[in-house]
Each structure stands twice: as C-alpha cells, then as structure tokens.
Design an enzyme around this catalytic site. Structure first.
Site, mmCIF file in Angstrom:
data_model
loop_
_atom_site.group_PDB
_atom_site.id
_atom_site.type_symbol
_atom_site.label_atom_id
_atom_site.label_comp_id
_atom_site.label_asym_id
_atom_site.label_seq_id
_atom_site.Cartn_x
_atom_site.Cartn_y
_atom_site.Cartn_z
ATOM 1 N N LYS A 110 44.383 38.848 35.558
ATOM 2 C CA LYS A 110 45.533 38.511 36.409
ATOM 3 C C LYS A 110 46.685 37.971 35.587
ATOM 4 C CE LYS A 110 43.866 38.497 40.985
ATOM 5 N NZ LYS A 110 43.192 37.631 41.948
ATOM 6 N N LYS A 192 38.100 49.648 39.053
ATOM 7 C CA LYS A 192 37.557 49.152 40.327
ATOM 8 C C LYS A 192 38.538 49.441 41.471
ATOM 9 C CE LYS A 192 38.020 44.861 41.278
ATOM 10 N NZ LYS A 192 38.088 43.425 41.448
ATOM 11 N N LYS A 195 42.446 45.726 45.942
ATOM 12 C CA LYS A 195 43.567 45.515 46.866
ATOM 13 C C LYS A 195 44.895 45.419 46.138
ATOM 14 C CE LYS A 195 41.521 42.065 49.039
ATOM 15 N NZ LYS A 195 41.125 40.994 49.948
HETATM 16 P P1 TYM Z 1 38.132 39.422 47.416
HETATM 17 O O1 TYM Z 1 38.974 39.096 48.584
HETATM 18 O O2 TYM Z 1 38.778 40.024 46.207
HETATM 19 O O3 TYM Z 1 36.978 40.441 47.843
HETATM 20 C C1 TYM Z 1 36.076 40.164 48.892
HETATM 21 C C2 TYM Z 1 34.677 40.628 48.514
HETATM 22 O O4 TYM Z 1 34.658 42.036 48.276
HETATM 23 C C3 TYM Z 1 34.064 42.320 47.031
HETATM 24 N N1 TYM Z 1 34.729 43.504 46.436
HETATM 25 C C4 TYM Z 1 34.099 44.608 45.986
HETATM 26 N N2 TYM Z 1 32.809 44.939 45.960
HETATM 27 C C5 TYM Z 1 32.488 46.171 45.447
HETATM 28 N N3 TYM Z 1 33.406 47.047 44.968
HETATM 29 C C6 TYM Z 1 34.728 46.746 44.979
HETATM 30 N N4 TYM Z 1 35.628 47.607 44.519
HETATM 31 C C7 TYM Z 1 35.119 45.480 45.516
HETATM 32 N N5 TYM Z 1 36.320 44.873 45.692
HETATM 33 C C8 TYM Z 1 36.068 43.675 46.264
HETATM 34 C C9 TYM Z 1 34.311 41.077 46.193
HETATM 35 O O5 TYM Z 1 33.389 40.978 45.142
HETATM 36 C C10 TYM Z 1 34.149 39.982 47.225
HETATM 37 O O6 TYM Z 1 32.779 39.653 47.378
HETATM 38 N N6 TYM Z 1 37.299 35.104 45.023
HETATM 39 C C11 TYM Z 1 36.870 35.901 46.156
HETATM 40 C C12 TYM Z 1 36.977 35.182 47.491
HETATM 41 C C13 TYM Z 1 36.269 33.869 47.530
HETATM 42 C C14 TYM Z 1 34.871 33.657 47.590
HETATM 43 C C15 TYM Z 1 34.696 32.237 47.631
HETATM 44 C C16 TYM Z 1 33.767 34.492 47.617
HETATM 45 C C17 TYM Z 1 36.882 32.655 47.526
HETATM 46 N N7 TYM Z 1 35.927 31.651 47.585
HETATM 47 C C18 TYM Z 1 33.423 31.674 47.695
HETATM 48 C C19 TYM Z 1 32.494 33.913 47.683
HETATM 49 C C20 TYM Z 1 32.332 32.507 47.717
HETATM 50 C C21 TYM Z 1 37.750 37.148 46.228
HETATM 51 O O7 TYM Z 1 38.824 37.173 45.721
HETATM 52 O O8 TYM Z 1 37.263 38.152 47.006
#
Ligand code: TYM
Length: 324
Positions: A110, A192, A195
């Site tokens: 990032k 990957k 978003k």
């Molecule tokens: P975020 O919003 O980027 O994504 C949400 C969840 O989706 C999974 N994910 C994927 N899995 C497989 N292939 C992909 N291409 C893919 N893109 C996204 C992510 O691994 C995630 O599980 N930091 C986290 C949010 C968060 C969180 C937490 C998660 C904040 N606090 C505490 C667990 C526990 C995030 O940015 O997810």
C-alpha cells in the site's frame, strides 16, 4: 467456539472475498458464536469521501446480508461504533515493535501504491486488526490468504501481552481455505482479485451480461487442455477453483468433465453456473436496498451485543495494565 471476521466498506463484494472469506462465514454460522463487522476505521487509511462514506458502510451491511449472513445466527456491527477498538489498538501499540509493522506485506504494497499518503494508520493497520480480534476473545478468524500475516502478528501480540501482563487474551487461529484462499484477477491471473483494482473484479451482484463478458474474456494461456496447474496455467487453475467452489464439486471431477474440450467450453459453462448461483444474491440485495430501517435495526442490535463483550474485555485489560 467464538468466530470473528471483518470486511472493509470500500466497494462491492467480489467473488474473491466471497469465496475466500464470506463462504466460510456462511458455513460457520451453523457451528459457533459468530461476530462479523464492517471495518470502517481500517478503510480510513485510504482517503474516503466523508459525504459518501455512511452509505458505503450501510451498503456493505446490505451486501453481507444479501450474501447469506443471517442476523438471527450472527452479530453484525460497525467497527467505529465500538470505541473499545481504538482504545485497545492504542494500548497494543505500546507493545508492538515498529520493525514488525514495517515488514508487513500489505503495508509495503500500500505504501508503494499510495506514495503520497503513507500515513501512520497504514503502518498501524495490523495493530487495529489485532485489537478487533482480541477484544472479543476470538478463537477462530476465517479470512483469505492475504490476511495470514496479520493473523500471525495478532498471535504474537496476544502472547506478548499475556506474558507481560498475565493471561488475558485468547490466542486466535486463522481459518484459511485449502482451495480458494486467494482468487486471482480475471484480467491477470498472476495478481490477486482486489477491490483496489475494480477492473480485476467480478462482483457477486454483477448482472448476467457482465458475468458472461468478464468470464469469457478472462486471461488464460495458449494451451488447450483444461488442467489444474497454477504454475503453468494460472488462469485456467483460477477458473477451476471458482467453478469448484460455486458448484461444490472437486476440481478433479471438473477437469474430467472438460477432458477433450477447450477453454471456451469451460468458460461458457462457468459463466452459466455463476449467472444461476449469483441470482439469489442479486435478488436479495434489491430487496434489502428497500428495507434500510430493517438493516439499521440489525446493526443496532449488533452494536449492543458487541459493546457488552468489548467492555468486559477492556475492563480486564485496563486493570492488568494498571490504568487508573
Ligand atoms: P478486506 O475487506 O480486504 O477483505 C475481506 C475478506 O476477503 C478476503 N479476500 C480474498 N480472499 C480470497 N481471494 C481474494 N482475491 C480475496 N480478496 C479479499 C480477505 O482475505 C478478507 O478475509 N483487514 C481486513 C479486514 C479486517 C479484519 C479484521 C479481518 C479488519 N479487522 C479482523 C479479520 C479480523 C481486510 O482488509 O479485508
């Protein structure tokens, strides 16, 4: 068993997040006490438009419900409504070495992507994530592969706190799928699906035409045989994983089904499968968009339940750390 996970309100849910995380959440609702939240504080590490942000957050709640979260079976809330997340984040900052944060892959990526906005929040992002998890004495955290490093750090922080201040936090485990933990971009199977790059995404609420167009134009290779080989055929391997997860059938079986057929056949059938499988999501989202008050009530119920748990943990943490 207490299960917790979160998602940022930074855009519509794509099939990567659905397969890697949300499909697990749906299943786990049957198995344990589930807590899912919208990580709006995390999302602020990238500039957001304040006037649009509340709607974005509500839309994510609507999408989670449309994607199969059952408010009778799980707690759903908005992170920033529970002040304890920020409070615990600060306290955990005091035991987290900066060097550990600087070597996080997501931070490195990032800060390259947003060179002009390398804010302290971006660096401390995993500490807030640790606070999210530890605050609820979580045992299992279902996430995609990209969150594994953050989960390892959370465990390190929990152990360190317990050592220094006495047994306080449960040490959580990440739940990461064997298959589907990292869905790749349709436009570039070496990257990957993310978003932050809308071009790379197939959203679970996409209309049939968009689904067909995106799948048919997915980047593959010059070969002909439909075979699962992530190194030599990353595009085809990715399509097979998506096929397998939406059909519930093993990859081996799908390979056999397309033996002797070409890539176009695989794409055509996958597109058809997705159009059918994603239809209930589209329908449910439309329905919920007209029921904003109902969704807000669910979030309010979630806030109350989350607050009770969070406050109980914080009382203990404050005592252990000797706060007045
Ligand atoms: P975020 O919003 O980027 O994504 C949400 C969840 O989706 C999974 N994910 C994927 N899995 C497989 N292939 C992909 N291409 C893919 N893109 C996204 C992510 O691994 C995630 O599980 N930091 C986290 C949010 C968060 C969180 C937490 C998660 C904040 N606090 C505490 C667990 C526990 C995030 O940015 O997810």
């Amino acid at each position: 068993m207490r299960i917790l996970s979160g998602i940022q309100p930074t855009g519509s849910i794509h099939i990567g997040a659905y397969i890697g995380a949300i499909s697990q959440w749906r299943e786990l609702q049957k198995a344990g006490e589930c807590i899912f939240f919208i990580a709006d504080l995390h999302a602020l590490t990238i500039p957001q438009e304040a006037k649009d942000f509340p709607k974005q957050t509500l839309d994510t709640a609507i999408e989670l419900l449309a994607a199969g979260l059952d408010p009778e079976k799980c707690v759903i809330f908005i992170q920033s409504q529970i002040k304890e997340h920020a409070e615990l984040c600060w306290l955990l900052n005091t035991i987290t070495p900066i060097a550990e944060l600087e070597r996080m892959t997501q931070y490195k990526d990032k800060s390259k992507q947003f060179r002009k906005n390398i804010n302290a929040g971006l660096l401390n992002y995993p500490v807030l994530q640790a606070a999210d998890i530890l605050l609820y004495q979580t045992e299992s955290v279902p996430v995609g592969k990209d969150q594994q490093q953050h989960l390892e750090l959370t465990k390190t922080i929990a152990r360190k706190f317990n050592q220094r201040y006495g047994e306080t936090f449960k040490v959580p485990e990440a739940l990461i799928l064997q298959e589907g933990a990292k869905i790749m971009a349709l436009s570039n199977p070496k990257k990957k699906m993310s978003k932050s790059d809308p071009q790379s995404c197939l959203y679970i609420f996409d209309e049939p035409d968009a689904i067909k167009k995106k799948i048919m134009s997915a980047v593959t290779d010059t070969g002909k045989t439909v075979k699962y080989d992530p190194v030599k055929k990353p595009g085809i391997a990715n399509l097979l994983v998506i096929y397998s997860s939406f059909s519930g059938r093993p990859i081996k079986e799908i390979e056999k089904q397309f033996g002797g057929k070409g890539y176009a056949d695989l794409k055509k059938q996958l597109a058809e499968l997705l159009v059918i499988q994603l239809e209930p999501f589209r329908r449910k989202k439309k329905e919920l968009l007209a029921r904003e008050i109902y969704v807000k009530e669910i979030l309010e119920r979630g806030r109350k339940r989350a607050e009770t748990i969070a406050q109980t943990t914080m009382e203990e943490v404050r005592k252990k750390m000797g706060l007045f």
